[in-house]
Scaffold this active site. Structure first.
Site, PDB file in Angstrom:
ATOM      1  N   GLU A 144       0.827  -1.216   0.000  1.00 33.42           N
ATOM      2  CA  GLU A 144       0.000   0.000   0.000  1.00 33.42           C
ATOM      3  C   GLU A 144       0.864   1.271   0.000  1.00 33.42           C
ATOM      4  O   GLU A 144       0.683   2.176   0.815  1.00 33.42           O
ATOM      5  CB  GLU A 144      -0.942  -0.010   1.211  1.00 33.42           C
ATOM      6  CG  GLU A 144      -1.915  -1.177   1.206  1.00 33.42           C
ATOM      7  CD  GLU A 144      -2.892  -1.142   2.362  1.00 33.42           C
ATOM      8  OE1 GLU A 144      -4.027  -1.608   2.197  1.00 33.42           O
ATOM      9  OE2 GLU A 144      -2.520  -0.623   3.438  1.00 33.42           O
TER      10      GLU A 144
ATOM     11  N   GLU B  89      -6.975  -7.598  -0.858  1.00 27.33           N
ATOM     12  CA  GLU B  89      -7.598  -7.463   0.451  1.00 27.33           C
ATOM     13  C   GLU B  89      -9.062  -7.085   0.297  1.00 27.33           C
ATOM     14  O   GLU B  89      -9.395  -5.908   0.107  1.00 27.33           O
ATOM     15  CB  GLU B  89      -6.878  -6.410   1.318  1.00 27.33           C
ATOM     16  CG  GLU B  89      -5.502  -6.816   1.787  1.00 27.33           C
ATOM     17  CD  GLU B  89      -4.908  -5.825   2.794  1.00 27.33           C
ATOM     18  OE1 GLU B  89      -5.673  -4.993   3.337  1.00 27.33           O
ATOM     19  OE2 GLU B  89      -3.683  -5.902   3.022  1.00 27.33           O
TER      20      GLU B  89
END
Length: 774
Positions: free
Chosen positions: A179, A248
């Protein structure tokens, strides 16, 4: 214009030609041995459960319809000090991966090594903060050297064990960084340069499986950029020859100390997954599939010990219904569509104002359809290929043959179960206590420095605690001694909790929270003529796990520290000479172990310490029969830490009540982290998972230790810890009223169980119950 395009094609061809025989990708899917696959995956983090739990968790994931187990690799667990590695117990990564392989599943290994994950310091070892010249996650040589070294260590370990798929192992995907795009956006070119370096470094390790970078829109080739979030149907890869992957899919949300319990209705989660698949999605990973427990001090700042995450398998390893079963049926329906899904792109047609059909139809007779109703309030009757279908609000129906709807995301047929807690061992424990003396200037193992020291630079996170101590001299002519207007002490701290002791007596406490970890203590203090001992106990509640500039993050008392109300006005004590002491006495003595416990005198019965800070409690109990998971009810306790058999179960802070807005929650409409909450006004975490550690003979020797930091706990009239710290079996029980949010009470099961305990020896003969003490 031609030359750059020619170079790109040549580079991709060179990479894909190496790995085509085993794992590769194209625009439609990940290819394993040349076959396109729609892959369902779930996150199970090996350190958040015990090795004894791993086979069962993996098997439940398999039966639940998963193809892949995804896990991060936790750098600070594996390299607690520079060059000293640990891969045992809950950190036995190789064993975990081999168990996944044994079950016939694949692995997605997210090396990071930054993981975020609500894990202490984002997975970074604290010693990394003190490498000279380091700047975290940037184009910085000290950081890149350390990161590259650990990444090489993990990859080489996997290669040595033949665990990558081209070697015959289960690892089909790897991840570098995590991320990063938001940080890159904030810091600009040095972030982009770092991301490109990390990608090149990873590919150069020659794992011959694809690498991904999640939430990294500019991930350089051949890295696949992927999506994380509650919804990802509108995500597209940065190149049209990369598959659409969701690394995710958030199955719930994290629990914070001081926060209510978040949960995500399975109807919405299934709806999100079906929408992703109907929009050309090829890989879905549930974060989390089993959340587990933040044992010890592994949780991030103000993150609870429980990392349940409302996952399909709960913290204790029990399937959460109806979430687990409903998703299993979703996976079955998707798998029936797989031949069509991997063959063509969908044709999308409107079926109404808020309804549409996504049809995958190949020239080989394969046809699958997804009929979607995006209206969150109303059902819809739609006509598709001359047949009528009823679509519930906010739902997708799946037709693997373009005719028969075998699954609707909002139609839940699985029974609704919740976890029930059943008391065992006949009631409360028999407790003994030991109360520490308050630390003060001149104590053994203390040290001095001018001014206020940042806490982490002293503790290196080897303890949550750092004492700040100084002596304060009060002259007899001070006005407050005559007028009774006590002076006011003010302490500014970067967090996370503070206990103020004046001359050995607790004067007050202050706490930060998840949103604002900084705190201020302001309170009147009772000072006497002569020397007064000021002892400030600063306590960390985990380290931050996300953000920029990890090397600059601070905790502890940074000041100012002032005393107002003396003759001269205000004393600024911030630059005085202070004494410091790392940790609390019981930690140094290892009171939570059998050996350490014997080094002090414990009291019990009517002399038992009641509501005293800096107090340790210990008890023993018989090992319960069977293999059911166990938990401790900490409902009436305050703040501290728990050990079972010398192993830290984790931090405990039941005195921190849950805030938030708890209300009836509907599955329809977009989900967000605070949409569905329960437990407002209750302890953020009442139950702590129990660990019974087995010795080489297979026998259990349970001993319980509890450290009470602030003394805020309750006792019954006998001076014995009340039902709090009672041992409970954990069972799955049917809820009669599906709308009930009473999470921990099972139907007709809240009874005292007094099992006779037998432990089997190696010969299989029964043994009498054993009573053991820690």
């Amino acid at each position: 214009m031609l030359k750059p395009n020619m170079f790109l094609c040549m580079f991709l061809f060179s990479w894909i030609s190496v790995v085509t025989g085993s794992v590769s990708y194209d625009s439609k899917a990940i290819l394993i041995n040349g076959k396109r696959r729609i892959l369902m995956s779930g996150s199970i983090h090996y350190p958040r459960s015990t090795p004894e739990m791993w086979p069962d968790l993996i098997q439940k994931a398999k039966v639940g319809g998963l193809d892949v187990i995804q896990t991060y690799v936790f750098w600070n667990g594996h390299e607690p000090s520079p060059g000293k590695y640990y891969f045992e117990g809950r950190y036995d990564l190789v064993q975990f991966i081999k168990l996944v392989q044994k079950a016939g599943l694949y692995v997605h290994l997210r090396i990071g090594p930054f993981v975020c994950a609500e894990w202490n310091f984002g997975g970074f070892p604290v010693w990394l903060k003190y490498v000279p010249g380091i700047v975290f996650r940037q184009d910085n040589e000290p950081f890149k050297t350390a990161m590259s070294g650990f990444t090489h260590k993990i990859v080489n370990m996997m290669k040595a064990e033949n665990l990558f798929e081209p070697q015959g192992g289960p690892i089909i995907l790897a991840q570098i960084e995590n991320e990063y795009e938001l940080m890159e956006y904030d810091i600009g070119k040095i972030g982009k340069d770092y991301a490109e370096w990390a990608a090149k470094m990873a590919v150069g390790l020659n794992t011959f499986v694809p690498w991904v970078m999640c939430k990294q829109a500019d991930a350089p080739d051949p890295i696949i950029n992927t999506c994380n979030g509650f919804y990802c149907e509108n995500f597209t890869p940065n190149k049209n020859y990369k598959p659409k992957m969701w690394t995710e899919a958030w199955s719930g949300w994290l629990l914070k100390f001081g926060g209510a319990f978040p949960y995500r209705p399975v109807e919405d989660l299934a709806f999100a997954v079906a929408r992703f698949i109907q929009n050309n999605g090829t890989f879905v990973n549930y974060y989390m599939y089993h959340g587990g427990t933040n044992f010890g001090r592994t949780s991030g700042r103000f993150v609870s010990t429980s990392y349940d995450y409302d996952a399909p398998i709960d913290e204790y390893g029990i399937v959460r219904e109806p979430k687990w079963s409903h998703l299993r049926e979703l996976h079955k329906a998707i798998k029936l569509c797989e031949p069509a899904l991997v063959s063509v792109n969908p044709t999308v047609t409107s079926l109404g104002k808020n309804q549409e059909a996504h049809v995958f139809e190949s020239g080989f007779g394969n046809c699958a359809a997804f009929l979607a109703n995006y209206d969150k309030d109303y059902s819809a009757a739609v006509t598709f290929r001359n047949m009528q279908y009823d679509l519930l609000p906010w739902s997708v129906s799946i037709l693997p043959d373009c005719k028969n709807a075998i699954f609707n995301t909002a139609k839940v047929s699985a029974p609704k179960f919740h976890t029930g807690m059943v008391p065992v061992n006949g009631g409360t424990f028999s407790w003994q206590s030991f109360t520490e003396a308050t630390a003060s200037v001149g104590d053994q193992k203390s040290f001095t420095a001018d001014g206020l020291k940042e806490q982490l630079s002293s503790t290196w996170d080897n303890s949550d605690y750092l004492w700040y101590m100084t002596d304060l001299n009060i002259e007899a002519n001070e006005g407050f001694l005559k007028n009774g207007q006590l002076p006011i002490l003010t302490v500014e701290s970067a967090g996370h909790a503070l206990a103020v002791f004046i001359n050995g007596q607790l004067s007050g406490t202050a706490y930060g929270n998840y949103e604002n970890p900084n705190l201020r203590f302001t309170g009147k203090v009772n000072l006497r003529v002569g020397t007064n001992k000021i002892s400030l106990l600063s306590s960390a509640a985990g380290l931050p796990n996300i953000g920029t500039h990890f090397e600059q993050w601070n905790i502890g008392i940074l000041g100012p520290v002032t005393l107002k109300g003396v003759n001269s006005g205000i004393w600024d004590m911030s630059k005085w000479r202070w004494s410091y002491k790392i940790g609390v006495e019981g930690e140094a003595l290892s009171l939570y172990t059998a050996k350490g416990s014997s080094s002090v005198k414990w009291i019990y019965g009517s002399a038992l310490a009641i509501k005293k800070p800096l107090t340790w409690y210990k008890a023993t109990f018989d090992s319960p029969q069977g293999n059911d998971p166990l938990a401790l009810d900490m409902n009436t306790m305050g703040k501290g830490e728990i050990w079972i058999n010398g192993n830290s179960v984790g931090r405990h802070w039941a005195a921190n009540k849950a805030f938030g807005t708890c209300r009836q929650c509907t599955y329809a409409g977009f989900f967000y982290e605070n949409k569905c909450l329960y437990g407002c006004g209750q302890p953020s975490q009442r139950w702590n998972q129990d660990i019974l550690v087995r010795n080489t003979d297979g026998l259990q020797f349970p001993g319980l230790s509890y450290w009470s930091e602030s003394g805020l706990h309750c006792f019954d009239t006998r001076g014995v810890l009340s039902v709090a710290l009672q041992l409970y079996y954990i069972t799955a029980s049917l809820l009669i009223t599906p709308s009930s949010l009473q999470f921990f009470v099972g139907k007709a099961q809240r009874v005292i169980i007094k099992p006779r305990l037998y432990l089997r020896s190696k010969s299989g003969a029964k043994r009498k119950p054993e009573r053991n003490r820690v």
